[in-house]
Enzyme design. Structure first.
Site, mmCIF file in Angstrom:
data_model
loop_
_atom_site.group_PDB
_atom_site.id
_atom_site.type_symbol
_atom_site.label_atom_id
_atom_site.label_comp_id
_atom_site.label_asym_id
_atom_site.label_seq_id
_atom_site.Cartn_x
_atom_site.Cartn_y
_atom_site.Cartn_z
ATOM 1 N N HIS A 1 -34.716 -82.612 23.979
ATOM 2 C CA HIS A 1 -33.357 -83.113 23.780
ATOM 3 C C HIS A 1 -32.404 -81.944 23.540
ATOM 4 O O HIS A 1 -32.761 -80.955 22.904
ATOM 5 C CB HIS A 1 -33.301 -84.055 22.575
ATOM 6 C CG HIS A 1 -34.232 -85.213 22.673
ATOM 7 N ND1 HIS A 1 -35.509 -85.203 22.132
ATOM 8 C CD2 HIS A 1 -34.087 -86.428 23.262
ATOM 9 C CE1 HIS A 1 -36.104 -86.363 22.365
ATOM 10 N NE2 HIS A 1 -35.259 -87.113 23.068
ATOM 11 N N HIS B 1 -29.572 -81.750 15.967
ATOM 12 C CA HIS B 1 -28.540 -82.727 16.350
ATOM 13 C C HIS B 1 -27.422 -82.839 15.305
ATOM 14 O O HIS B 1 -26.406 -83.501 15.571
ATOM 15 C CB HIS B 1 -29.149 -84.114 16.557
ATOM 16 C CG HIS B 1 -30.072 -84.208 17.725
ATOM 17 N ND1 HIS B 1 -29.712 -83.802 18.993
ATOM 18 C CD2 HIS B 1 -31.356 -84.666 17.821
ATOM 19 C CE1 HIS B 1 -30.740 -84.001 19.830
ATOM 20 N NE2 HIS B 1 -31.741 -84.526 19.139
ATOM 21 N N ASP C 1 -41.484 -81.955 21.730
ATOM 22 C CA ASP C 1 -41.369 -83.166 22.535
ATOM 23 C C ASP C 1 -41.151 -82.825 24.005
ATOM 24 O O ASP C 1 -41.086 -83.719 24.850
ATOM 25 C CB ASP C 1 -40.257 -84.076 22.024
ATOM 26 C CG ASP C 1 -38.988 -83.342 21.650
ATOM 27 O OD1 ASP C 1 -38.892 -82.126 21.937
ATOM 28 O OD2 ASP C 1 -38.082 -83.969 21.075
ATOM 29 N N ASP D 1 -36.536 -77.765 22.787
ATOM 30 C CA ASP D 1 -36.729 -79.199 22.570
ATOM 31 C C ASP D 1 -36.332 -79.954 23.840
ATOM 32 O O ASP D 1 -35.455 -79.517 24.585
ATOM 33 C CB ASP D 1 -35.848 -79.639 21.401
ATOM 34 C CG ASP D 1 -36.158 -81.025 20.874
ATOM 35 O OD1 ASP D 1 -35.830 -82.005 21.567
ATOM 36 O OD2 ASP D 1 -36.709 -81.132 19.767
#
Length: 311
Positions: free
Chosen positions: A164, A125, A249, A162
């Site tokens: 996200h 991120h 995740d 991931d």
């Protein structure tokens, strides 16, 4: 041989009580890989501190100074975004970057065919001038640039599974045709980027491949995305190195995501990318830990992933 970056220094980044990106993630991974006999089988990678010049391959120097200042000033969070920090966070973050760069050196130097880097804090991120989403520096993006600068890699493929979207990685390479970024991720979900029409611009046109899926998506759709979209894109791109933003995740029962991948699914996805690495880049593949917040599930999925890397 598979190389493994698994050092207790990454347990010194303390995000505080109740934080999902906790020290216990690394403790759980270390315990599981040790008990599975993987630590004894794999070649060990020693971490090191990345230099400011290395971090500046992907991050603005004023941001690097800001991150260092925020940590030294005793802030609880980065001033640029939602990343918890402690007095050792900057030192641990540069050791995470440096350790991943050592992994890249290992696969290009012929000392390992592939590597897994169990580092904290995560990185995908982190944007050029902004740390956010638990991340300070973009470990995997800097690894791609390092491969190009130090090892002459012309093209690098980054695959992010991931749950996200890796917005930071996308931002760094969005106008760069030398790095392919491909992501499967839940949408809508933090950081609310990664729409299918985000495909790159300028020299980077068609070098960003976003495959967003709704909550409760499992291997049927994600596996098809790999075989029908991501692997053909890698075949066309012909990279000299494959990097994985390995966020677990996306596994079933994670508290921060609603995908339904299983340990066997991660085995299958890992095998697909190993086959691509064998075809295009002399087996060179480096996997870097991102998310994964169910401790039992994280440990189990990482074990399955690294066992597959070992072959």
């Amino acid at each position: 041989m598979t190389a493994l970056l698994l050092d207790p220094i990454y347990q010194q980044h303390d995000t505080g009580p109740g934080h999902p990106e906790s020290i216990q993630r690394h403790v759980a991974i270390t315990k599981a890989l040790t008990e599975a006999g993987i630590v004894a089988k794999a070649q060990s990678i020693t971490p090191r501190a990345a230099t400011v010049d290395e971090i500046a391959l992907c991050h603005d120097r004023p941001y690097i100074e800001t991150a260092k200042h925020d940590v030294e000033a005793g802030f609880d969070d980065l001033s640029t975004g939602d990343t918890s920090i402690c007095p050792k966070s900057y030192d641990v973050a540069i050791q995470a970057v440096g350790g991943v760069l050592n992994a890249v050196d290992a696969v290009f130097g012929g000392n390992a065919k592939n590597a897994f880097c169990a580092v904290r804090p995560p990185g995908h991120h982190a944007r050029p001038a902004q740390g956010m989403g638990f991340c300070l520096f973009n470990n995997i993006a800097i690894a791609a640039r390092h491969a190009q600068k130090q090892h002459g890699a012309q093209k690098v493929a980054i695959v992010d599974w991931d749950v996200h979207h890796g917005n930071g990685t996308q931002d760094i390479f969005y106008e760069d045709g030398s790095v392919l970024f491909a992501s499967t991720h839940q949408s809508p979900l933090y950081p609310f980027t990664g729409h299918a029409n985000e495909t790159g611009s300028g020299k980077g046109q068609n070098c960003t491949l976003n495959l967003p899926f709704p909550a409760r998506t499992g291997m049927q759709d994600i596996g098809a995305a790999f075989t029908d979209r991501i692997l053909p894109a890698i075949d066309r791109f012909k990279p000299d190195l494959i990097l994985i933003s390995a966020g677990f995740d996306s596994r079933i029962e994670d508290p921060l995501g609603q995908f339904r991948l299983t340990d066997d699914d991660f085995v299958a996805l890992t095998r697909l990318l190993l086959e691509s690495a064998a075809t295009h880049c002399q087996n060179r593949l480096v996997s870097v830990l991102e998310g994964g917040y169910n401790l039992r599930g994280l440990a189990s999925a990482v074990t399955s992933h690294v066992q597959t890397l070992l072959g």
